[in-house]
Design a protein around this motif. Structure first.
Motif, PDB file in Angstrom:
ATOM      1  N   MET A   1     -10.573 -35.973 -47.089  1.00  0.00           N
ATOM      2  CA  MET A   1      -9.853 -37.098 -46.118  1.00  0.00           C
ATOM      3  C   MET A   1      -9.024 -36.806 -47.424  1.00  0.00           C
ATOM      4  SD  MET A   1     -12.054 -38.721 -43.754  1.00  0.00           S
ATOM      5  CE  MET A   1     -10.559 -39.917 -42.939  1.00  0.00           C
ATOM      6  N   ASN A   2      -9.113 -38.183 -48.515  1.00  0.00           N
ATOM      7  CA  ASN A   2      -8.046 -38.249 -49.719  1.00  0.00           C
ATOM      8  C   ASN A   2      -7.879 -36.477 -50.007  1.00  0.00           C
ATOM      9  OD1 ASN A   2      -8.724 -40.388 -49.489  1.00  0.00           O
ATOM     10  ND2 ASN A   2      -9.809 -40.817 -50.834  1.00  0.00           N
ATOM     11  N   TYR A   3      -7.937 -35.478 -50.030  1.00  0.00           N
ATOM     12  CA  TYR A   3      -7.183 -34.216 -50.164  1.00  0.00           C
ATOM     13  C   TYR A   3      -6.408 -33.830 -49.632  1.00  0.00           C
ATOM     14  CZ  TYR A   3      -7.118 -29.738 -52.102  1.00  0.00           C
ATOM     15  OH  TYR A   3      -6.552 -28.617 -53.351  1.00  0.00           O
ATOM     16  N   ASP A   4      -7.710 -33.504 -48.215  1.00  0.00           N
ATOM     17  CA  ASP A   4      -6.422 -32.557 -47.730  1.00  0.00           C
ATOM     18  C   ASP A   4      -4.701 -33.921 -47.036  1.00  0.00           C
ATOM     19  OD1 ASP A   4      -6.827 -31.069 -44.836  1.00  0.00           O
ATOM     20  OD2 ASP A   4      -6.065 -32.896 -43.985  1.00  0.00           O
ATOM     21  N   LYS A   5      -4.985 -34.960 -47.345  1.00  0.00           N
ATOM     22  CA  LYS A   5      -3.644 -35.479 -47.687  1.00  0.00           C
ATOM     23  C   LYS A   5      -2.771 -35.508 -48.090  1.00  0.00           C
ATOM     24  CE  LYS A   5      -2.161 -40.697 -47.166  1.00  0.00           C
ATOM     25  NZ  LYS A   5      -2.927 -42.020 -46.497  1.00  0.00           N
ATOM     26  N   ALA A   6      -3.978 -35.341 -49.144  1.00  0.00           N
ATOM     27  CA  ALA A   6      -2.684 -34.995 -50.240  1.00  0.00           C
ATOM     28  C   ALA A   6      -2.233 -33.756 -50.177  1.00  0.00           C
ATOM     29  CB  ALA A   6      -3.358 -35.379 -52.119  1.00  0.00           C
ATOM     30  N   VAL A   7      -3.022 -32.965 -49.680  1.00  0.00           N
ATOM     31  CA  VAL A   7      -1.950 -31.504 -50.275  1.00  0.00           C
ATOM     32  C   VAL A   7      -1.015 -31.547 -48.972  1.00  0.00           C
ATOM     33  CG1 VAL A   7      -2.391 -29.008 -48.929  1.00  0.00           C
ATOM     34  CG2 VAL A   7      -4.647 -30.035 -50.536  1.00  0.00           C
ATOM     35  N   ARG A   8      -1.232 -32.193 -47.262  1.00  0.00           N
ATOM     36  CA  ARG A   8      -0.527 -31.880 -47.328  1.00  0.00           C
ATOM     37  C   ARG A   8       0.962 -33.353 -46.558  1.00  0.00           C
ATOM     38  NH1 ARG A   8      -2.079 -30.765 -41.321  1.00  0.00           N
ATOM     39  NH2 ARG A   8      -4.721 -29.885 -40.998  1.00  0.00           N
ATOM     40  N   GLU A   9       0.958 -34.028 -47.715  1.00  0.00           N
ATOM     41  CA  GLU A   9       1.442 -34.770 -48.091  1.00  0.00           C
ATOM     42  C   GLU A   9       2.642 -34.129 -49.365  1.00  0.00           C
ATOM     43  OE1 GLU A   9       0.701 -39.097 -49.158  1.00  0.00           O
ATOM     44  OE2 GLU A   9       0.439 -39.449 -47.001  1.00  0.00           O
ATOM     45  N   ALA A  10       2.101 -33.460 -49.549  1.00  0.00           N
ATOM     46  CA  ALA A  10       2.977 -32.692 -50.924  1.00  0.00           C
ATOM     47  C   ALA A  10       3.775 -31.769 -50.913  1.00  0.00           C
ATOM     48  CB  ALA A  10       1.371 -31.691 -52.241  1.00  0.00           C
ATOM     49  N   GLY A  11       3.509 -30.702 -48.543  1.00  0.00           N
ATOM     50  CA  GLY A  11       4.383 -29.950 -47.676  1.00  0.00           C
ATOM     51  C   GLY A  11       3.643 -29.186 -48.744  1.00  0.00           C
ATOM     52  N   ILE A  12       2.850 -28.388 -49.164  1.00  0.00           N
ATOM     53  CA  ILE A  12       2.305 -27.240 -49.627  1.00  0.00           C
ATOM     54  C   ILE A  12       1.266 -26.196 -48.745  1.00  0.00           C
ATOM     55  CG2 ILE A  12       2.866 -27.266 -52.321  1.00  0.00           C
ATOM     56  CD1 ILE A  12      -0.130 -28.105 -52.407  1.00  0.00           C
ATOM     57  N   PHE A  13       1.005 -27.703 -47.359  1.00  0.00           N
ATOM     58  CA  PHE A  13      -0.126 -26.925 -46.484  1.00  0.00           C
ATOM     59  C   PHE A  13       0.521 -25.947 -45.636  1.00  0.00           C
ATOM     60  CE2 PHE A  13      -2.430 -27.331 -42.727  1.00  0.00           C
ATOM     61  CZ  PHE A  13      -3.781 -26.877 -43.182  1.00  0.00           C
ATOM     62  N   VAL A  14       0.080 -24.440 -45.671  1.00  0.00           N
ATOM     63  CA  VAL A  14      -0.253 -23.731 -44.977  1.00  0.00           C
ATOM     64  C   VAL A  14      -0.977 -23.335 -43.694  1.00  0.00           C
ATOM     65  CG1 VAL A  14       0.876 -20.968 -44.851  1.00  0.00           C
ATOM     66  CG2 VAL A  14       1.404 -22.568 -46.296  1.00  0.00           C
ATOM     67  N   SER A  15      -2.137 -23.595 -43.851  1.00  0.00           N
ATOM     68  CA  SER A  15      -3.606 -23.622 -43.050  1.00  0.00           C
ATOM     69  C   SER A  15      -4.486 -24.132 -43.526  1.00  0.00           C
ATOM     70  CB  SER A  15      -3.286 -22.078 -41.880  1.00  0.00           C
ATOM     71  OG  SER A  15      -3.638 -20.746 -42.748  1.00  0.00           O
ATOM     72  N   GLY A  16      -5.401 -24.946 -43.653  1.00  0.00           N
ATOM     73  CA  GLY A  16      -6.583 -24.440 -43.853  1.00  0.00           C
ATOM     74  C   GLY A  16      -7.906 -24.877 -42.166  1.00  0.00           C
ATOM     75  N   GLU A  17      -9.453 -24.352 -43.348  1.00  0.00           N
ATOM     76  CA  GLU A  17     -10.379 -24.744 -41.851  1.00  0.00           C
ATOM     77  C   GLU A  17     -11.998 -25.035 -42.548  1.00  0.00           C
ATOM     78  OE1 GLU A  17     -10.000 -24.734 -38.497  1.00  0.00           O
ATOM     79  OE2 GLU A  17      -7.905 -24.941 -38.744  1.00  0.00           O
ATOM     80  N   SER A  18     -12.337 -25.536 -41.808  1.00  0.00           N
ATOM     81  CA  SER A  18     -13.993 -25.676 -42.805  1.00  0.00           C
ATOM     82  C   SER A  18     -14.747 -25.178 -41.941  1.00  0.00           C
ATOM     83  CB  SER A  18     -14.376 -27.497 -42.714  1.00  0.00           C
ATOM     84  OG  SER A  18     -15.413 -27.273 -42.962  1.00  0.00           O
TER      85      SER A  18
ATOM     86  N   ILE B   1      -1.769 -22.724 -49.241  1.00  0.00           N
ATOM     87  CA  ILE B   1      -0.772 -23.698 -49.822  1.00  0.00           C
ATOM     88  C   ILE B   1       0.239 -22.220 -50.285  1.00  0.00           C
ATOM     89  CG2 ILE B   1      -2.904 -25.359 -50.668  1.00  0.00           C
ATOM     90  CD1 ILE B   1      -2.638 -24.466 -53.187  1.00  0.00           C
ATOM     91  N   ASP B   2       1.541 -23.501 -50.526  1.00  0.00           N
ATOM     92  CA  ASP B   2       2.343 -22.807 -50.852  1.00  0.00           C
ATOM     93  C   ASP B   2       3.052 -23.555 -52.044  1.00  0.00           C
ATOM     94  OD1 ASP B   2       5.130 -20.810 -51.139  1.00  0.00           O
ATOM     95  OD2 ASP B   2       5.707 -21.702 -49.002  1.00  0.00           O
TER      96      ASP B   2
ATOM     97  N   ALA C   1      -6.614 -26.422 -56.959  1.00  0.00           N
ATOM     98  CA  ALA C   1      -8.047 -26.208 -56.368  1.00  0.00           C
ATOM     99  C   ALA C   1      -8.757 -27.126 -57.486  1.00  0.00           C
ATOM    100  CB  ALA C   1      -8.361 -24.429 -57.041  1.00  0.00           C
ATOM    101  N   ALA C   2      -8.132 -27.301 -58.513  1.00  0.00           N
ATOM    102  CA  ALA C   2      -9.453 -28.478 -59.420  1.00  0.00           C
ATOM    103  C   ALA C   2      -8.949 -29.711 -59.119  1.00  0.00           C
ATOM    104  CB  ALA C   2      -8.711 -28.351 -61.002  1.00  0.00           C
ATOM    105  N   ARG C   3      -8.900 -29.933 -57.754  1.00  0.00           N
ATOM    106  CA  ARG C   3      -8.132 -31.895 -58.070  1.00  0.00           C
ATOM    107  C   ARG C   3      -9.201 -31.468 -56.127  1.00  0.00           C
ATOM    108  NH1 ARG C   3      -2.360 -32.620 -56.675  1.00  0.00           N
ATOM    109  NH2 ARG C   3      -2.607 -34.027 -56.032  1.00  0.00           N
ATOM    110  N   CYS C   4      -9.687 -30.289 -55.818  1.00  0.00           N
ATOM    111  CA  CYS C   4     -10.219 -29.952 -54.621  1.00  0.00           C
ATOM    112  C   CYS C   4     -11.407 -30.678 -54.775  1.00  0.00           C
ATOM    113  CB  CYS C   4     -10.639 -28.566 -53.798  1.00  0.00           C
ATOM    114  SG  CYS C   4     -10.852 -28.250 -52.571  1.00  0.00           S
TER     115      CYS C   4
END
Length: 113
Positions: free
Chosen positions: A24-41, A79-80, A91-94
């Protein structure tokens, strides 16, 4: 694209070495960084079905794949980011990189369409 190859899985279904909160923390960080394009589990591997088509056009459908490796594709992030170094940092933070898992980083192909 960050392909998440899950490593060992605990009895409760979580990836070894990380918690749901880590995800949840990683997902939030990716979105807050503005780089999220899409993703799924992806759903559990037992729900997977493989299709193969032989040279004669015969279709074979089987349950699986049931890889002999401990790693399985668990999901992805698109990610963009400006370059490979930044993608490798994310990737290393995931959490998917923990507990025997690994991250595969690949650019999305651009066919000029």
């Amino acid at each position: 694209m960050l392909l998440i190859n899950a490593g060992a899985v605990a009895e409760d279904g979580s990836a070894e070495g990380c918690t749901v909160q880590d995800w949840m923390n990683y997902d939030k960080a990716v979105r807050e960084a503005g780089i999220f394009v899409s993703g799924e589990s992806l759903a559990d591997l037992v729900t997977a079905t493989s299709v193969r088509v032989g040279p004669d056009g015969t279709r074979t459908v089987v349950d699986g794949p049931f890889a002999e490796t401990r790693e399985v594709l668990g999901g992805f992030y698109v990610i963009d980011v400006p370059d490979l170094d930044v993608a490798l940092d994310w990737a290393a933070r995931c959490p998917g990189a923990l507990g025997g898992g690994s991250m595969v980083v690949r650019p999305v192909a651009d066919f000029g369409a």
